[in-house]
Design a protein around this motif. Structure first.
Motif, PDB file in Angstrom:
ATOM      1  N   GLU A  75       0.833  -1.211   0.000  1.00 49.16           N
ATOM      2  CA  GLU A  75       0.000   0.000   0.000  1.00 49.16           C
ATOM      3  C   GLU A  75       0.865   1.257   0.000  1.00 49.16           C
ATOM      4  N   LEU A  76       0.260   2.362  -0.407  1.00 51.06           N
ATOM      5  CA  LEU A  76       0.995   3.620  -0.503  1.00 51.06           C
ATOM      6  C   LEU A  76       1.506   4.116   0.849  1.00 51.06           C
ATOM      7  N   ASP A  77       0.812   3.763   1.944  1.00 46.44           N
ATOM      8  CA  ASP A  77       1.271   4.268   3.245  1.00 46.44           C
ATOM      9  C   ASP A  77       2.620   3.662   3.659  1.00 46.44           C
ATOM     10  N   GLU A  78       3.094   2.667   2.903  1.00 43.33           N
ATOM     11  CA  GLU A  78       4.417   2.096   3.149  1.00 43.33           C
ATOM     12  C   GLU A  78       5.507   2.831   2.371  1.00 43.33           C
ATOM     13  N   VAL A  79       5.113   3.780   1.522  1.00 45.79           N
ATOM     14  CA  VAL A  79       6.065   4.514   0.695  1.00 45.79           C
ATOM     15  C   VAL A  79       6.451   5.803   1.405  1.00 45.79           C
ATOM     16  N   PRO A  80       7.731   6.017   1.683  1.00 45.55           N
ATOM     17  CA  PRO A  80       8.149   7.249   2.366  1.00 45.55           C
ATOM     18  C   PRO A  80       7.994   8.471   1.463  1.00 45.55           C
ATOM     19  N   GLU A  81       8.065   9.635   2.072  1.00 43.56           N
ATOM     20  CA  GLU A  81       7.940  10.878   1.314  1.00 43.56           C
ATOM     21  C   GLU A  81       9.149  11.071   0.397  1.00 43.56           C
ATOM     22  N   GLY A  82       8.894  11.662  -0.758  1.00 42.94           N
ATOM     23  CA  GLY A  82       9.981  12.093  -1.622  1.00 42.94           C
ATOM     24  C   GLY A  82      10.584  11.038  -2.523  1.00 42.94           C
ATOM     25  N   ALA A  89       1.098  -3.548 -13.222  1.00 46.14           N
ATOM     26  CA  ALA A  89       0.444  -3.739 -14.519  1.00 46.14           C
ATOM     27  C   ALA A  89      -1.023  -4.134 -14.384  1.00 46.14           C
ATOM     28  N   HIS A  90      -1.428  -4.605 -13.209  1.00 49.30           N
ATOM     29  CA  HIS A  90      -2.803  -5.091 -13.034  1.00 49.30           C
ATOM     30  C   HIS A  90      -3.825  -3.966 -12.882  1.00 49.30           C
ATOM     31  N   GLY A  91      -3.351  -2.746 -12.629  1.00 55.22           N
ATOM     32  CA  GLY A  91      -4.263  -1.624 -12.449  1.00 55.22           C
ATOM     33  C   GLY A  91      -4.598  -1.404 -10.982  1.00 55.22           C
ATOM     34  N   VAL A  92      -5.016  -0.167 -10.671  1.00 57.24           N
ATOM     35  CA  VAL A  92      -5.328   0.182  -9.288  1.00 57.24           C
ATOM     36  C   VAL A  92      -6.656   0.921  -9.228  1.00 57.24           C
ATOM     37  N   PRO A  93      -7.334   0.889  -8.073  1.00 56.04           N
ATOM     38  CA  PRO A  93      -8.537   1.707  -7.896  1.00 56.04           C
ATOM     39  C   PRO A  93      -8.201   3.188  -8.036  1.00 56.04           C
ATOM     40  N   LYS A  94      -9.191   3.994  -8.401  1.00 57.29           N
ATOM     41  CA  LYS A  94      -8.986   5.435  -8.548  1.00 57.29           C
ATOM     42  C   LYS A  94      -8.469   6.079  -7.268  1.00 57.29           C
ATOM     43  N   SER A  95      -8.789   5.489  -6.138  1.00 54.74           N
ATOM     44  CA  SER A  95      -8.373   6.064  -4.862  1.00 54.74           C
ATOM     45  C   SER A  95      -6.857   6.087  -4.699  1.00 54.74           C
ATOM     46  N   VAL A  96      -6.143   5.202  -5.405  1.00 53.17           N
ATOM     47  CA  VAL A  96      -4.689   5.113  -5.240  1.00 53.17           C
ATOM     48  C   VAL A  96      -3.984   6.314  -5.871  1.00 53.17           C
ATOM     49  N   PRO A  97      -4.187   6.607  -7.180  1.00 54.65           N
ATOM     50  CA  PRO A  97      -3.555   7.826  -7.711  1.00 54.65           C
ATOM     51  C   PRO A  97      -4.071   9.094  -7.034  1.00 54.65           C
ATOM     52  N   ALA A  98      -5.314   9.090  -6.581  1.00 58.09           N
ATOM     53  CA  ALA A  98      -5.845  10.261  -5.874  1.00 58.09           C
ATOM     54  C   ALA A  98      -5.061  10.509  -4.586  1.00 58.09           C
ATOM     55  N   GLU A  99      -4.755   9.432  -3.864  1.00 59.17           N
ATOM     56  CA  GLU A  99      -3.969   9.557  -2.636  1.00 59.17           C
ATOM     57  C   GLU A  99      -2.533   9.985  -2.960  1.00 59.17           C
ATOM     58  N   GLU A 101      -1.593  11.831  -5.445  1.00 58.68           N
ATOM     59  CA  GLU A 101      -1.625  13.256  -5.777  1.00 58.68           C
ATOM     60  C   GLU A 101      -1.802  14.106  -4.510  1.00 58.68           C
ATOM     61  N   ARG A 102      -2.623  13.620  -3.582  1.00 57.65           N
ATOM     62  CA  ARG A 102      -2.817  14.351  -2.330  1.00 57.65           C
ATOM     63  C   ARG A 102      -1.493  14.498  -1.595  1.00 57.65           C
ATOM     64  N   ARG A 103      -0.681  13.439  -1.645  1.00 59.34           N
ATOM     65  CA  ARG A 103       0.619  13.460  -0.974  1.00 59.34           C
ATOM     66  C   ARG A 103       1.715  14.078  -1.843  1.00 59.34           C
ATOM     67  N   GLN A 104       1.339  14.525  -3.039  1.00 61.35           N
ATOM     68  CA  GLN A 104       2.290  15.134  -3.983  1.00 61.35           C
ATOM     69  C   GLN A 104       3.455  14.194  -4.280  1.00 61.35           C
ATOM     70  N   MET A 105       3.115  12.922  -4.490  1.00 59.79           N
ATOM     71  CA  MET A 105       4.117  11.910  -4.795  1.00 59.79           C
ATOM     72  C   MET A 105       4.429  11.911  -6.286  1.00 59.79           C
ATOM     73  N   ILE A 106       5.640  11.515  -6.609  1.00 61.81           N
ATOM     74  CA  ILE A 106       5.966  11.198  -8.002  1.00 61.81           C
ATOM     75  C   ILE A 106       5.486   9.771  -8.249  1.00 61.81           C
ATOM     76  N   TYR A 107       4.572   9.593  -9.172  1.00 64.19           N
ATOM     77  CA  TYR A 107       4.109   8.231  -9.449  1.00 64.19           C
ATOM     78  C   TYR A 107       4.038   7.974 -10.942  1.00 64.19           C
ATOM     79  N   VAL A 108       4.232   6.709 -11.307  1.00 62.67           N
ATOM     80  CA  VAL A 108       4.157   6.270 -12.696  1.00 62.67           C
ATOM     81  C   VAL A 108       3.184   5.095 -12.742  1.00 62.67           C
ATOM     82  N   ASP A 109       2.227   5.177 -13.642  1.00 64.26           N
ATOM     83  CA  ASP A 109       1.207   4.132 -13.749  1.00 64.26           C
ATOM     84  C   ASP A 109       1.614   3.128 -14.823  1.00 64.26           C
TER      85      ASP A 109
END
Length: 324
Positions: A75-82, A89-99, A101-109
């Motif tokens: 889960e994203l809460d295991e990912v440290p800041e920065g 590749a399996h895809g994620v619920p919309k709540s994951v990229p939304a979270e 973005e809220r945390r201003q994370m660099i993410y690649v889908d």
């Protein structure tokens, strides 16, 4: 089938063994893309790069990326800041990229584009006022990701033909169906037929959701299995498309085994076997196929033949942020 002469060991002559290798097999375009995304993210951002869930369902691939600096979490809460994070590749619920973005994370889908296509179809069906009957396997990451594209209660999971009989939607309700991309082609056809009988008004997707790679690998096993005494499928036990290949072989009347690595093969499996078929799930690298052939060659005189049932030329673009 019985071999024509007795088995001998050491430097003496080995019993012959025909090895029929199914094609297509192994990596699909979505898996190639997902692995390259992690590797490019490591090059661009430096280690560590976090990955939410296994990028694909293959221990060898995951371990190889881990050695390069990828860290796999649930889960994203295991990912440290920065630090950057890649979605599998399996895809994620919309709540994951939304979270993210809220945390201003660099993410690649790294979601497979064919899975993303199902996500978009789900949104369109809900916009059209239809309830979605989703054919898939409960708990699979792709199913969780697709359900997460719509509001709770707007989609119902259907796993079997018996599930269709238990549905209780009123006559005339606006319905549609979608499917997981890695299902059994034959089982899914039976479920769809049952849905259409039960609910003649149900709306089908514009194109089949089961992906080209899943369909092609199942068709290839159907070509190989009838000629074989045993089929070996290389893939992970949590890989839906690999498990389906085992089922396809068994439905052809041929015993089949799912293996992750060649070291799992026991020489006793070859007793009474003159021909072996080999396939690999969409997350299994070709290196593991060669590893299996090499292991079989330790015990038998292998005569190898590839049976080609389709050609694949699909390539998916990488995310723009990794191309700049």
């Amino acid at each position: 089938m019985n071999a024509p002469f007795p088995e001998t060991h050491g430097s003496a002559q080995k019993l012959p063994l025909k090895v029929l290798i199914a094609a297509p097999r192994g990596f699909c375009a979505g898996v190639d893309r997902a692995i390259e995304i992690v590797e490019r993210a490591l090059d661009r951002y430096g280690a560590p790069v976090y990955v939410r869930h296994e990028i694909v369902h293959n221990r060898y691939v995951v371990d190889a990326l881990r050695a390069k600096g990828a860290i796999f979490v649930e889960e994203l809460d295991e990912v440290p800041e920065g630090v950057p994070v890649v979605f599998s590749a399996h895809g994620v619920p919309k709540s994951v990229p939304a979270e993210a973005e809220r945390r201003q994370m660099i993410y690649v889908d790294a979601t497979c584009p064919l899975v993303s296509k199902v996500h978009r179809q789900a949104e369109r069906q809900i916009e059209a006022g239809r309830h979605i009957l989703f054919i898939g396997h409960k708990g699979h990451p792709e199913v969780i990701g697709t359900f997460g594209q719509v509001a709770e209660g707007e989609m119902t999971l259907v796993e079997t033909v018996d599930d269709v009989d238990r549905l209780e939607f009123p006559e005339g309700q606006e319905l549609s169906f979608l499917t997981q991309t890695t299902l059994s082609v034959d089982d899914t056809a039976d479920i769809i037929a049952a849905l259409k009988i039960r609910y003649p008004q149900i709306v089908a997707p514009k194109a089949e959701d089961i992906c080209y790679a899943t369909s092609n690998r199942q068709a290839a096993v159907k070509d190989v299995a009838p000629e074989a005494d045993l089929v070996l499928v290389i893939g992970a036990p949590n890989s839906s498309n690999s498990l389906r290949l085992v089922e396809v072989a068994e439905r052809c009347g041929t015993p089949a085994r799912l293996i992750e690595r060649a070291t799992e093969i026991d020489e006793s499996w070859l007793e009474g076997v003159a021909t072996i078929g080999i396939s690999a799930g969409a997350s299994a690298p070709e290196l593991l196929v060669r590893e299996v052939v090499d292991r079989l060659s330790q015990w038998r005189a292998v005569e190898e033949r590839t049976i080609i049932s389709a050609e694949e030329k699909m390539v998916f673009k990488l995310p723009r942020q990794l191309m700049e």
